[in-house]
Design an enzyme around this catalytic site. Structure first.
Site, PDB file in Angstrom:
ATOM      1  N   LYS A   1       0.898  -1.055  -0.064  1.00 59.77           N
ATOM      2  CA  LYS A   1       0.021   0.109   0.161  1.00 59.77           C
ATOM      3  C   LYS A   1       0.926   1.190  -0.030  1.00 59.77           C
ATOM      4  O   LYS A   1       1.886   1.418   0.929  1.00 59.77           O
ATOM      5  CB  LYS A   1      -0.932  -0.075   1.185  1.00 59.77           C
TER       6      LYS A   1
ATOM      7  N   HIS B   1     -12.793  10.262  11.945  1.00 61.60           N
ATOM      8  CA  HIS B   1     -13.334   9.508  10.679  1.00 61.60           C
ATOM      9  C   HIS B   1     -13.096   7.792  10.888  1.00 61.60           C
ATOM     10  O   HIS B   1     -14.217   7.158  10.570  1.00 61.60           O
ATOM     11  CB  HIS B   1     -12.000   9.678   9.700  1.00 61.60           C
TER      12      HIS B   1
ATOM     13  N   SER C   1      -5.623  10.589  17.635  1.00 59.27           N
ATOM     14  CA  SER C   1      -4.477  11.122  16.965  1.00 59.27           C
ATOM     15  C   SER C   1      -3.439  11.418  17.841  1.00 59.27           C
ATOM     16  O   SER C   1      -2.819  12.160  17.811  1.00 59.27           O
ATOM     17  CB  SER C   1      -4.611  11.760  15.876  1.00 59.27           C
TER      18      SER C   1
ATOM     19  N   MET D   1      -6.342   1.707  18.926  1.00 62.51           N
ATOM     20  CA  MET D   1      -6.290   1.573  17.724  1.00 62.51           C
ATOM     21  C   MET D   1      -5.715   2.918  16.897  1.00 62.51           C
ATOM     22  O   MET D   1      -5.202   2.873  15.486  1.00 62.51           O
ATOM     23  CB  MET D   1      -7.649   1.306  16.941  1.00 62.51           C
TER      24      MET D   1
ATOM     25  N   THR E   1      -2.553   4.469  17.557  1.00 53.90           N
ATOM     26  CA  THR E   1      -1.246   4.762  18.007  1.00 53.90           C
ATOM     27  C   THR E   1      -0.533   4.064  16.445  1.00 53.90           C
ATOM     28  O   THR E   1      -0.469   2.676  16.874  1.00 53.90           O
ATOM     29  CB  THR E   1      -0.692   4.475  19.275  1.00 53.90           C
TER      30      THR E   1
ATOM     31  N   GLY F   1      -3.419  -2.487  18.001  1.00 54.68           N
ATOM     32  CA  GLY F   1      -3.512  -2.476  16.583  1.00 54.68           C
ATOM     33  C   GLY F   1      -2.910  -1.686  15.931  1.00 54.68           C
ATOM     34  O   GLY F   1      -3.304  -0.218  15.868  1.00 54.68           O
TER      35      GLY F   1
HETATM   36  P1  NAD Z   1      -9.492  12.125  12.341  1.00 59.80           P
HETATM   37  O1  NAD Z   1      -8.453  13.441  12.345  1.00 59.80           O
HETATM   38  O2  NAD Z   1     -10.735  11.826  11.977  1.00 59.80           O
HETATM   39  O3  NAD Z   1      -9.810  12.151  14.172  1.00 59.80           O
HETATM   40  C1  NAD Z   1      -8.826  12.406  15.051  1.00 59.80           C
HETATM   41  C2  NAD Z   1      -9.378  12.017  16.430  1.00 59.80           C
HETATM   42  O4  NAD Z   1      -8.390  12.265  17.619  1.00 59.80           O
HETATM   43  C3  NAD Z   1     -10.491  12.884  17.086  1.00 59.80           C
HETATM   44  O5  NAD Z   1     -11.548  11.863  17.942  1.00 59.80           O
HETATM   45  C4  NAD Z   1      -9.896  13.977  17.709  1.00 59.80           C
HETATM   46  O6  NAD Z   1     -10.801  14.602  18.716  1.00 59.80           O
HETATM   47  C5  NAD Z   1      -8.705  13.091  18.620  1.00 59.80           C
HETATM   48  N1  NAD Z   1      -8.030  13.895  19.066  1.00 59.80           N
HETATM   49  C6  NAD Z   1      -7.033  14.866  18.415  1.00 59.80           C
HETATM   50  N2  NAD Z   1      -6.271  15.363  19.170  1.00 59.80           N
HETATM   51  C7  NAD Z   1      -6.187  14.716  20.310  1.00 59.80           C
HETATM   52  C8  NAD Z   1      -5.559  14.946  21.721  1.00 59.80           C
HETATM   53  N3  NAD Z   1      -4.613  15.685  21.720  1.00 59.80           N
HETATM   54  N4  NAD Z   1      -5.915  13.983  22.643  1.00 59.80           N
HETATM   55  C9  NAD Z   1      -7.023  13.143  22.398  1.00 59.80           C
HETATM   56  N5  NAD Z   1      -7.560  12.971  21.328  1.00 59.80           N
HETATM   57  C10 NAD Z   1      -7.265  13.786  20.332  1.00 59.80           C
HETATM   58  O7  NAD Z   1      -8.502  10.768  12.519  1.00 59.80           O
HETATM   59  P2  NAD Z   1      -8.971   9.363  12.130  1.00 59.80           P
HETATM   60  O8  NAD Z   1      -8.639   9.116  10.772  1.00 59.80           O
HETATM   61  O9  NAD Z   1      -9.989   9.068  12.738  1.00 59.80           O
HETATM   62  O10 NAD Z   1      -7.699   8.532  12.912  1.00 59.80           O
HETATM   63  C11 NAD Z   1      -7.437   8.408  13.966  1.00 59.80           C
HETATM   64  C12 NAD Z   1      -6.155   7.725  14.549  1.00 59.80           C
HETATM   65  O11 NAD Z   1      -5.972   6.392  13.811  1.00 59.80           O
HETATM   66  C13 NAD Z   1      -4.880   8.553  13.841  1.00 59.80           C
HETATM   67  O12 NAD Z   1      -3.972   8.721  14.654  1.00 59.80           O
HETATM   68  C14 NAD Z   1      -4.544   7.527  12.749  1.00 59.80           C
HETATM   69  O13 NAD Z   1      -3.214   7.825  12.359  1.00 59.80           O
HETATM   70  C15 NAD Z   1      -4.811   6.477  13.388  1.00 59.80           C
HETATM   71  N6  NAD Z   1      -5.138   5.108  12.347  1.00 59.80           N
HETATM   72  C16 NAD Z   1      -4.565   3.956  12.742  1.00 59.80           C
HETATM   73  C17 NAD Z   1      -4.958   2.859  11.949  1.00 59.80           C
HETATM   74  C18 NAD Z   1      -4.309   1.452  12.351  1.00 59.80           C
HETATM   75  O14 NAD Z   1      -4.016   0.655  11.675  1.00 59.80           O
HETATM   76  N7  NAD Z   1      -3.922   1.329  13.573  1.00 59.80           N
HETATM   77  C19 NAD Z   1      -5.273   3.007  10.641  1.00 59.80           C
HETATM   78  C20 NAD Z   1      -5.800   4.273  10.451  1.00 59.80           C
HETATM   79  C21 NAD Z   1      -5.847   5.260  11.233  1.00 59.80           C
END
Ligand code: NAD
Length: 321
Positions: free
Chosen positions: A67, A138, A199, A219, A221, A292
């Site tokens: 990917k 998201h 995030s 999920m 980090t 995860g």
């Molecule tokens: P997003 O930008 O749509 O949402 C971010 C979320 O984090 C929101 O709920 C926001 O309120 C919260 N947030 C922001 N700053 C914060 C802080 N200081 N303290 C606590 N919460 C805070 O992002 P998303 O697309 O929902 O992704 C969320 C996380 O998941 C990201 O870190 C992304 O990299 C990660 N992710 C992980 C995987 C995996 O396989 N593990 C896959 C996709 C995304």
């Protein structure tokens, strides 16, 4: 080669197919039949973008590829595009010829939700009733939809750092017909299963916010420096992950491991539980935690499934390449 455009994925892919693909490839990873290649992730010095590759080979499923993609923080504001952009490329492991190019954006959300769902299936108590979620962005919507299918939950409790985003997940719970309640972080102690999907770079969910017997799926980090939960929680919990090397370097376990609170050998593969070579949850009172981190093989597994569906349904585009 086949092309499956991003616009087709929503019509083709189901949560069930994603779940099966991810569960199967986690099992193959734990039995040594599938492995991930080292992750490349670069700040390219243009548009503040992070770009990289996650790849691997699954000898059992004969899935080879990568990917490619990353995070373009200005996309939404400047262009109306989503900030995370990715494409999956699959190759024929017999010849090295490219087999398919597949839109990876929705697939990423579905495979990430499938991973926590697989962890809930195998590690949460059967009688889990209250589902907690910390995060409302998201990914959170997909996480909640998938998790609700794993147990007979009768309530969802939600917390988010930006409370104005909470209606995003309230809507998902309402669509599933499950009551939703906003809580503060100590209120998470009521949950039997907690998903963290933020995030954040510093912990929100502390060890004393989690009751005995809870399953926690961390999920959010997936990068060095990010952190959602107290390192002390990983000391209290039985820790599982998709891939141990990623867990202790870029996953939630990086902090507890880095501080010397847990050893690499304290982190087990979820795939071993799926295969029956690890017993999984040890007792009804044990806290289990799934880290995860997101592996390339998850992306390849869901992409391979969607290519087969697209070909069968006549929507894959064939290109002479
Ligand atoms: P997003 O930008 O749509 O949402 C971010 C979320 O984090 C929101 O709920 C926001 O309120 C919260 N947030 C922001 N700053 C914060 C802080 N200081 N303290 C606590 N919460 C805070 O992002 P998303 O697309 O929902 O992704 C969320 C996380 O998941 C990201 O870190 C992304 O990299 C990660 N992710 C992980 C995987 C995996 O396989 N593990 C896959 C996709 C995304």
């Amino acid at each position: 080669m086949w092309i499956v455009p991003e616009r087709e994925i929503a019509n083709l892919m189901t949560r069930d197919v994603a779940f099966d693909a991810v569960e199967t490839v986690f099992a193959a990873m734990a039995s040594g039949e599938a492995y991930n290649f080292p992750v490349i992730r670069e700040a390219i010095g243009h548009e503040d973008a992070l770009y990289g590759f996650k790849g691997g080979f699954d000898r059992a499923g004969l899935t080879l590829g990568l990917k490619a993609g990353g995070y373009w923080p200005n996309n939404l504001a400047r262009r109306g595009l989503i900030n995370h952009q990715s494409t999956v490329f699959l190759f024929d492991p017999d010849t090295g010829m490219v087999r398919a190019m597949v839109g990876g954006n929705l697939l990423t959300a579905l495979r990430t939700a499938a991973a926590s769902s697989v962890s809930i299936k195998h590690l949460a108590r059967e009688d889990a009733k209250v589902l907690g979620i910390a995060g409302a962005g998201h990914q959170a919507k997909y996480q909640l939809s998938a998790a609700l299918e794993q147990r007979s939950f009768d309530k969802v409790i939600g917390w988010n750092y930006h409370p104005e985003m909470l209606p995003n997940i309230e809507k998902v719970a309402a669509e599933a017909g499950v009551p939703f309640e906003v809580v503060d972080l100590p209120g998470m102690a009521e949950a039997d299963v907690i998903i963290t999907i933020t995030s954040a770079f510093s912990p929100s969910l502390m060890a004393d916010h989690v009751s005995p017997g809870t399953h926690v799926a961390c999920m959010g980090t997936d990068t060095k420096g990010k952190q959602e939960v107290d390192a002390a929680l990983l000391v209290k919990a039985a820790v599982f992950t998709d891939e141990v090397a990623q867990s202790i370097s870029i996953g939630e376990a990086q902090h507890a491991f880095g501080e010397g609170l847990i050893a690499e050998s304290d982190v087990a593969q979820l795939g071993a539980v799926i295969n029956g070579t690890h017993p999984g949850r040890g007792s009804a009172d044990q806290i289990t935690l799934f880290d995860g981190t997101g592996v390339g093989l998850q992306d390849l597994a869901v992409a391979a499934s969607v290519v087969n569906l697209a070909i069968a349904q006549g929507v894959a585009i064939e290109v002479d390449f």
